[in-house]
Write an enzyme that holds these catalytic residues in place. Structure first.
Site, PDB file in Angstrom:
ATOM      1  N   SER A   1       0.833  -1.206   0.000  1.00 55.30           N
ATOM      2  CA  SER A   1       0.000   0.000   0.000  1.00 55.30           C
ATOM      3  C   SER A   1       0.864   1.251   0.000  1.00 55.30           C
ATOM      4  CB  SER A   1      -0.922   0.004   1.228  1.00 55.30           C
ATOM      5  OG  SER A   1      -1.824  -1.072   1.198  1.00 55.30           O
TER       6      SER A   1
ATOM      7  N   ARG B   1       0.652   8.130   6.212  1.00 51.82           N
ATOM      8  CA  ARG B   1      -0.102   7.230   7.079  1.00 51.82           C
ATOM      9  C   ARG B   1      -1.591   7.561   7.034  1.00 51.82           C
ATOM     10  NH1 ARG B   1       0.487   2.347   8.878  1.00 51.82           N
ATOM     11  NH2 ARG B   1       2.689   2.880   8.618  1.00 51.82           N
TER      12      ARG B   1
ATOM     13  N   HIS C   1      -2.881   6.250   3.781  1.00 48.47           N
ATOM     14  CA  HIS C   1      -3.014   4.794   3.912  1.00 48.47           C
ATOM     15  C   HIS C   1      -4.290   4.420   4.660  1.00 48.47           C
ATOM     16  CE1 HIS C   1      -2.223   0.981   6.165  1.00 48.47           C
ATOM     17  NE2 HIS C   1      -1.832   0.587   4.964  1.00 48.47           N
TER      18      HIS C   1
END
Length: 209
Positions: A13, A36, A39
């Site tokens: 990812s 992050r 994600h």
């Protein structure tokens, strides 16, 4: 589809994000935090028009507070569910959420305030030196901002990414006017996944991951 292990999925990812992101203004630790969030939300807009905004001392203040075991005060329980519990255990951070506290419900009714506002106000002393994390309630963020202005409390870091159509964007604008470390974003987007992703990213940086 083959069954994949969690770390393998996460690694791929992150590679996809790096390939697809395009130009953006973030570097170093700030990029790790933004990545992050992307994600966690699959939303590249957090690096674009609704991108994160960092106070110049935000990352260092957050890292110091978390690795020192400071309190993490959140506006809703949903954020707690998305935090990496091993980090909290290892660094001995207490996570505090009073949104469902019966005393808060009574006090909010009496004062004609939201539960989110009241939950922040009653934790003024525990908020000193803490990391405050607001992902849902703009009223909670506005209350914390007012508390700082009153010198009622002084968190180490305010993470203010409330989601919504009423006062969400405006509360983030007010946060950016404070002389205190903050991480926020532009516009209406945000939420528990975004807020918890910032904390989880900071812990990863603490660990050197």
């Amino acid at each position: 589809m083959q069954t994949r292990k969690g770390q393998s999925i996460e690694d791929e990812s992150m590679e996809i994000i790096e390939r697809e992101i395009g130009p953006h203004p973030y570097k170093g630790h700030e990029w790790k935090i933004v990545r992050r969030i992307i994600h966690s939300t699959a939303d590249f807009d957090f690096a674009g028009k609704n991108g994160l905004v960092f106070h110049k001392d935000a990352v260092n203040a957050g890292l110091d507070a978390l690795k020192s075991g400071k309190n993490i005060i959140v506006d809703v329980n949903g954020i707690i569910g998305l935090l990496n519990k091993q980090n909290l255990q290892d660094f001995k951070n207490q996570v505090i959420c009073d949104i469902s506290n019966p005393d808060v419900v009574k006090e909010a009714t009496k004062l004609n305030k939201t539960r989110a506002q009241t939950a922040m106000r009653i934790r003024a002393s525990e908020m000193n030196g803490a990391v405050v994390v607001i992902g849902n309630a703009p009223t909670a963020l506005l209350e914390v901002i007012q508390m700082v202005k009153e010198n009622a409390t002084r968190p180490s870091l305010i993470i203010g990414v409330p989601v919504g159509f009423v006062c969400a964007s405006e509360s983030k604008d007010e946060l950016q006017a404070l002389d205190i470390p903050f991480i926020t974003n532009k516009g209406r987007k945000g939420g528990s996944p975004c807020a918890s992703a910032i904390i989880n990213a900071l812990f990863k940086i603490v660990r050197g991951d």
